[in-house]
Enzyme design. Structure first.
Site, PDB file in Angstrom:
ATOM      1  N   HIS A 238      40.847  56.227  19.156  1.00  0.00           N
ATOM      2  CA  HIS A 238      40.979  57.134  20.191  1.00  0.00           C
ATOM      3  C   HIS A 238      42.475  57.364  20.354  1.00  0.00           C
ATOM      4  O   HIS A 238      43.119  56.360  20.714  1.00  0.00           O
ATOM      5  CB  HIS A 238      40.268  56.698  21.416  1.00  0.00           C
ATOM      6  CG  HIS A 238      40.326  58.049  22.478  1.00  0.00           C
ATOM      7  ND1 HIS A 238      39.839  59.060  22.339  1.00  0.00           N
ATOM      8  CD2 HIS A 238      40.907  57.769  23.666  1.00  0.00           C
ATOM      9  CE1 HIS A 238      39.954  59.733  23.452  1.00  0.00           C
ATOM     10  NE2 HIS A 238      40.719  59.072  24.518  1.00  0.00           N
TER      11      HIS A 238
ATOM     12  N   CYS B  23      34.385  60.497  22.749  1.00  0.00           N
ATOM     13  CA  CYS B  23      35.326  59.838  21.581  1.00  0.00           C
ATOM     14  C   CYS B  23      35.613  58.497  21.660  1.00  0.00           C
ATOM     15  O   CYS B  23      35.346  57.720  20.368  1.00  0.00           O
ATOM     16  CB  CYS B  23      36.524  60.753  21.811  1.00  0.00           C
ATOM     17  SG  CYS B  23      36.341  62.621  21.798  1.00  0.00           S
TER      18      CYS B  23
END
Length: 645
Positions: A287, A233
């Site tokens: 993130h 991610c």
């Protein structure tokens, strides 16, 4: 159960100078509660009262709670205030500011609101004092002694120094940024889905039920060979948001952030904000709570949501009460039961059909927030970029029960992995995330795979419904005809392929991603492209589509030539990297996707893979030792070398 040490520092703010401004002051009384691993002190300095909080380790979270005790700051009398403070920029942690909010999208039916992120600071290790100003529009100031109406949350940093803390009343600020020069620019709706592979209808998956994605993809262009730059991610998002490769932006893990590693690089939202666009994000774009830290910098507004309740904890509560009776009468037993049975639902993966309403799930809340923006008159006065980040199908697999009910496990289809799959593959390529799914590497476990596939698809269908809500709102508010729609995933996901679960591999299932574009004025309905593309191409594509000058740092290529002709090409290869610990060091494995080939080097060319995806699309046969393919290996090794320079 894994426990994190938490430090709470309670500070009372008393009136100083006037009732219009409050400042940190000793004479108001200060209550400090710390745990053994923390030390907090207050000191007078020439620049004002300074607060220093230290901790012995980098683990855990530090909370500083500010209590507003002046009656003139109660709810309704201060519709907007500005929190300002000096902070010493040491380290690369994040300071997130949250407020006690009455917004129902942040709580549950019993406690609507709770904590809402309103802004923050990304430390860049400059070793200088800097000033931060955070606009707060809906704090429910309560006059409680040590009530903690404003919370500063420090992560990834063992030291926090603040001074000159003030809260000032401000008039509401209009967020309309009307600019006659920008009125005709297209809007942008960027939808980012977490952990989504090609198990969706538009990519002809025979299990998935995704009617809204089917409809969306029929209205624009589908990219069949799009690749992420890092199958995790944080690094993937840092890459496509900056338009740079992970090694060059300096983000090769979830613990690092583009703002601290490359502070002078404009990310995509920040760039469009500077060009006069109204930018906002909801859900996971950067993130984690970096989304909140970017509020006021990259975005005018930013939201990060949670589910209204802890789904696993509620499941355990029901099991406990069935065996032992009400928790209220068995508090000690409940705490022991919870300690013995609660696990991180991301590390030990959980699949739970919930009885929550859709807008009590974080992704339902994201859809509600983005839809609310699309209804606002102010954003219709100027071009906007809305970044809509859905978290599912990321683990844990939580979705309303009706989405689990869409699927029957016995009817799910998948290809069996051959027992010899790893006979010729480098063992360095194995990633042990499968353990969190209860799988045994190299062992065929069809029932386990059906269980996780069922849960994954339930979450896919759930997020499909949320995407449908956002797209309906775009249509209903008359914005679809002038809005570019882009949909991507940050990376792919394994559900048993190569005996893997999760991501963090260089296989097609992990590195290849869904990508879609719909552009006003371009007839793209139902078109698809097999040209190689990368996620970092999105940034330069949107810049060119909006007829703006591209930032010089961009390393991607605009996809406009492909949008004009799906047979066109803008690059000859796609590049993906991932890290691995190996013999006490960290290696960066690198993969090239070129024509019908995928080539990867783990610890250099001696530990490599080569697959012909035309004849072996599932990547079962590693051809690296076959002398017939030595010329293509030499060529692809040279391409990786060129990328690494």
């Amino acid at each position: 159960m894994r426990l994190f040490l938490v430090c709470f520092v309670f500070i009372t703010l008393n009136a100083f100078l006037s009732a219009e401004t409050l400042t940190l002051a000793k004479n108001g009384g200060i209550a400090i509660l710390t745990l053994n691993n923390y030390h907090t002190e207050l000191a007078e300095s020439s620049a004002g009262l300074e607060m220093i909080t230290k901790r012995k380790s980098d683990k855990g979270v530090l909370y500083v709670l500010l209590d507003v005790t002046d009656k003139s700051f109660t709810l309704g009398k201060a519709p907007q205030v500005e929190l300002a403070f000096d902070y010493y920029d040491e380290g690369k942690g994040q300071l997130v500011v949250k407020v006690d909010s009455h917004d129902p999208l942040y709580g549950n039916s019993k406690s609507p609101g709770t904590w809402k992120g309103v802004g923050g600071v990304q430390f860049t290790n400059s070793h200088k004092w800097k000033r931060a100003k955070i606009a707060i529009s809906d704090a429910s100031f309560s006059n409680r002694l040590n009530g903690g109406d404003i919370r500063l949350q420090m992560q990834h940093q063992p030291l926090l120094k603040l001074r000159n803390v003030t809260i000032k009343k401000k008039l509401p600020i209009s967020e309309s940024i009307v600019s006659s020069g920008l009125k005709k620019k297209p809007n942008i709706l960027c939808i980012v889905v977490d952990d989504l592979n090609d198990y969706i209808g538009p990519y002809d998956d025979n299990n998935a039920k995704t009617p809204h994605l089917d409809k969306l993809f029929a209205s624009g262009m589908r990219f069949n060979k799009a690749y992420c730059q890092y199958p995790v991610c944080g690094p993937s998002r840092a890459s496509f948001l900056t338009g740079m490769y992970p090694e060059n932006i300096g983000v090769l893990s979830n613990e690092k952030h583009a703002r601290s590693e490359s502070p002078n690089v404009l990310n995509m939202l920040e760039y469009f904000k500077k060009k006069g666009y109204w930018t906002a994000s909801a859900g996971k774009i950067f993130h984690g709570e970096t989304n909140v830290v970017e509020a006021g910098v990259s975005t005018h507004r930013s939201d990060w949501f949670e589910n209204s309740e802890n789904v696993l904890k509620k499941k355990l509560q029901k099991l406990f009460e069935k065996q032992h009776g009400p928790i209220s009468k068995n508090k000690n037993e409940w705490q022991k039961y919870l300690s013995d049975n609660y696990v991180s639902p991301e590390r030990v993966v959980q699949a739970i059909p919930t009885d929550l309403k859709e807008d009590e799930h974080m992704d339902g809340r994201v859809a509600a927030r983005i839809s609310s923006y699309l209804k606002q008159k102010t954003i219709k006065d100027s071009p906007f970029l809305l970044a809509c980040g859905f978290t599912k199908p990321h683990v844990p697999f939580y979705a309303p029960k009706k989405y689990f009910d869409l699927y029957s496990e016995e009817n799910l289809n998948f290809e069996k992995v051959p027992p010899s799959d790893w006979a010729q593959k480098p063992k360095t390529a194995i990633y042990d995330r499968y353990k969190g799914f209860g799988a045994k590497f190299g062992e065929y476990q069809p029932e386990l795979r059906r269980k996780w596939l069922h849960a994954y698809l339930a979450c896919v269908s759930f997020v499909d419904a949320q995407i449908g809500k956002v797209l309906s709102s775009l249509e209903e508010n008359g914005l679809a005809d002038n809005t570019i729609v882009v949909l991507i995933s940050d990376h792919g996901f394994h559900i048993g392929e190569h005996f893997h679960y999760g991501k963090v591999t260089l296989f097609e299932e992990s590195a290849r991603v869904p990508m879609f574009l719909r552009v006003p004025g371009m007839d793209l309905k139902g078109q698809e492209s097999n040209s190689l593309t990368e996620l970092l191409d999105i940034y330069p594509t949107l810049v060119e589509l909006c007829n703006l000058e591209a930032p010089k740092h961009l390393e991607g290529k605009s996809l406009l030539p492909i949008l004009k002709n799906p047979n066109a090409s803008v690059k000859e290869s796609a590049y993906t990297v991932v890290t691995r610990p190996l013999k006490g060091r960290t290696i960066v494995a690198k993969a090239i996707r070129y024509k019908n080939w995928r080539y990867a080097e783990w610890d250099g060319p001696a530990d490599a893979e080569l697959y012909n995806l035309n004849t072996d699309p599932k990547e079962y046969r590693n051809l690296i030792k076959d002398p017939e393919f030595a010329p293509i290996v030499k060529k692809l090794h040279g391409m990786i070398q060129a990328r690494s320079q």
